[in-house]
Design an enzyme around this catalytic site. Structure first.
Site, PDB file in Angstrom:
ATOM      1  N   ASP A  10     -35.422 -67.531  48.545  1.00  0.00           N
ATOM      2  CA  ASP A  10     -35.552 -66.964  47.120  1.00  0.00           C
ATOM      3  C   ASP A  10     -36.832 -67.128  46.714  1.00  0.00           C
ATOM      4  OD1 ASP A  10     -34.782 -66.409  44.529  1.00  0.00           O
ATOM      5  OD2 ASP A  10     -34.843 -68.489  44.054  1.00  0.00           O
ATOM      6  N   ASP A  12     -38.536 -67.134  42.811  1.00  0.00           N
ATOM      7  CA  ASP A  12     -38.768 -67.805  41.453  1.00  0.00           C
ATOM      8  C   ASP A  12     -38.096 -69.282  41.469  1.00  0.00           C
ATOM      9  OD1 ASP A  12     -40.451 -65.792  40.261  1.00  0.00           O
ATOM     10  OD2 ASP A  12     -38.604 -64.326  40.087  1.00  0.00           O
ATOM     11  N   GLY A  53     -35.617 -58.718  35.333  1.00  0.00           N
ATOM     12  CA  GLY A  53     -36.489 -58.508  34.110  1.00  0.00           C
ATOM     13  C   GLY A  53     -35.941 -57.555  33.019  1.00  0.00           C
ATOM     14  N   GLU A  55     -32.905 -55.888  32.977  1.00  0.00           N
ATOM     15  CA  GLU A  55     -31.693 -56.229  32.899  1.00  0.00           C
ATOM     16  C   GLU A  55     -31.598 -57.355  31.443  1.00  0.00           C
ATOM     17  OE1 GLU A  55     -32.844 -56.040  35.694  1.00  0.00           O
ATOM     18  OE2 GLU A  55     -31.603 -55.002  36.872  1.00  0.00           O
ATOM     19  N   ARG A  56     -32.649 -58.458  31.624  1.00  0.00           N
ATOM     20  CA  ARG A  56     -32.685 -59.548  30.870  1.00  0.00           C
ATOM     21  C   ARG A  56     -33.157 -59.080  29.311  1.00  0.00           C
ATOM     22  NH1 ARG A  56     -35.986 -63.422  33.818  1.00  0.00           N
ATOM     23  NH2 ARG A  56     -34.001 -63.542  34.912  1.00  0.00           N
ATOM     24  N   THR A 124     -36.662 -60.514  41.718  1.00  0.00           N
ATOM     25  CA  THR A 124     -37.725 -60.068  41.170  1.00  0.00           C
ATOM     26  C   THR A 124     -38.551 -58.891  41.750  1.00  0.00           C
ATOM     27  OG1 THR A 124     -39.502 -61.214  39.871  1.00  0.00           O
ATOM     28  CG2 THR A 124     -39.889 -61.535  42.422  1.00  0.00           C
ATOM     29  N   ASP A 183     -32.537 -72.208  44.147  1.00  0.00           N
ATOM     30  CA  ASP A 183     -32.657 -73.000  43.271  1.00  0.00           C
ATOM     31  C   ASP A 183     -31.738 -72.813  42.124  1.00  0.00           C
ATOM     32  OD1 ASP A 183     -33.799 -70.436  42.288  1.00  0.00           O
ATOM     33  OD2 ASP A 183     -34.405 -71.649  40.557  1.00  0.00           O
TER      34      ASP A 183
HETATM   35  C1  XBP Z   1     -35.435 -64.661  39.413  1.00  0.00           C
HETATM   36  C2  XBP Z   1     -35.201 -63.619  38.216  1.00  0.00           C
HETATM   37  C3  XBP Z   1     -36.288 -62.646  38.146  1.00  0.00           C
HETATM   38  C4  XBP Z   1     -37.598 -63.290  37.113  1.00  0.00           C
HETATM   39  C5  XBP Z   1     -38.133 -61.996  36.567  1.00  0.00           C
HETATM   40  O1  XBP Z   1     -35.426 -64.098  40.572  1.00  0.00           O
HETATM   41  O2  XBP Z   1     -34.070 -63.635  37.630  1.00  0.00           O
HETATM   42  O3  XBP Z   1     -35.865 -61.727  37.259  1.00  0.00           O
HETATM   43  O4  XBP Z   1     -36.967 -64.116  36.320  1.00  0.00           O
HETATM   44  O5  XBP Z   1     -38.632 -61.108  37.311  1.00  0.00           O
HETATM   45  P1  XBP Z   1     -35.317 -64.856  41.889  1.00  0.00           P
HETATM   46  P2  XBP Z   1     -38.854 -59.434  36.915  1.00  0.00           P
HETATM   47  O6  XBP Z   1     -35.067 -66.293  41.674  1.00  0.00           O
HETATM   48  O7  XBP Z   1     -34.206 -64.557  42.753  1.00  0.00           O
HETATM   49  O8  XBP Z   1     -36.681 -64.948  42.664  1.00  0.00           O
HETATM   50  O9  XBP Z   1     -39.276 -59.538  35.596  1.00  0.00           O
HETATM   51  O10 XBP Z   1     -39.617 -58.681  37.921  1.00  0.00           O
HETATM   52  O11 XBP Z   1     -37.487 -59.081  37.092  1.00  0.00           O
HETATM   53 MG    MG Z   2     -34.653 -68.482  41.683  1.00  0.00          MG
END
Ligand code: XBP
Ligand code: MG
Length: 256
Positions: A10, A12, A53, A55-56, A124, A183
């Protein structure tokens, strides 16, 4: 017995503490667009339940902005706002070298030398992954990962298992030949949903999550001079995660 063949990472919160940078970049994009929206740390922690992002942002409008006058083409408007956020984020990663979490670079290096295959499995945006790898790991490091499964590669983002299945298909591997690194609760659910056992390192945004389903829970992957803490099983105390430990965990994960 199945042999450990690949590690699926993963991004982020796992490779680096990027969620806080994402939050700041969302806020910058909102300000640049003339919006008075500001996502606090606490609110962002809640909004992380929605992955992706775009969707958020849509979820935020629906739940926190009842009087927002939506543009005629809301989907397109959100896509453009999110594109601006991605540009801010990737520029930020290029300008300041965001440190990887303890043990990440060391373990990736050891895994490569041990002949383990590597993949990225994330919700992401792909440009964000490349920017982080190039600027925080190594200029050539995107090439170290056989598959970079990211963003809209599948329609259903984590906690759906689809992005893991997509990566396994591309690697031509069975789930039981892999371990993942996650995480968050959404990450654990996605990984387990595809049958892959996750090694989990929590962080400030995820420490209250439900970590059931993790193969092992740690505060980070640790370094020889900076030991990690095993939070799931004190008897399994180890100073840092290395390939030997991963092979032992893998044998345990798929033997029951
Ligand atoms: C974590 C996420 C991502 C980021 C934002 O992704 O939820 O959406 O917060 O990225 P992961 P974007 O832990 O699976 O890496 O704005 O590019 O969507
Ligand atoms: Mg993550």
């Amino acid at each position: 017995m199945t042999v450990l063949a690949a590690l699926l990472f993963d991004v982020d919160g796992t490779l680096a503490d990027t969620e806080e940078i994402h939050r700041q970049c969302f806020n910058q994009a909102f300000a640049d667009a003339g919006l008075d929206w500001n996502w606090s740390v606490a609110l962002y922690g809640e909004l992380l339940a929605v992955t992706g992002g775009r969707e958020r942002i849509l979820h935020y409008i629906n739940t926190h902005r009842p009087v927002f006058t939506a543009p005629a083409d809301l989907k397109q408007w959100i896509a453009e706002l999110h594109l601006a956020k991605t540009a801010i984020y990737t520029r930020r990663l290029a300008e300041g070298r965001i440190p990887l979490r303890p043990g990440v670079a060391r373990l990736i290096d050891e895994a490569r030398r041990a002949g383990l295959r590597l993949a990225i499995v994330t919700t992401t945006t792909p440009a964000n992954v490349i920017a982080l790898l190039e600027h925080s790991l190594h200029r050539d490091s995107p090439g170290w990962f056989e598959v970079i499964a990211a963003g809209d590669a599948v329609p259903a983002k984590k906690p759906a298992p689809d992005i893991y299945r997509y990566a396994l298909h591309a690697l031509k591997l069975d789930a039981t030949q892999c371990l993942s690194f996650e995480d968050s609760e959404n990450g654990i659910r996605a990984s387990r949903g595809a049958g892959v056992a996750p090694v989990v390192t929590l962080n400030d945004y995820t420490r209250d999550h439900d970590f059931s389903g993790s193969l092992i829970l740690l505060d980070n992957l640790g370094e020889p001079d900076q030991p990690c803490q095993v939070l799931s099983d004190a008897s399994a105390d180890v100073p840092y995660v290395d390939v030997a430990l991963l092979r032992a965990l893998h044998a345990k994960a798929y033997s029951d």
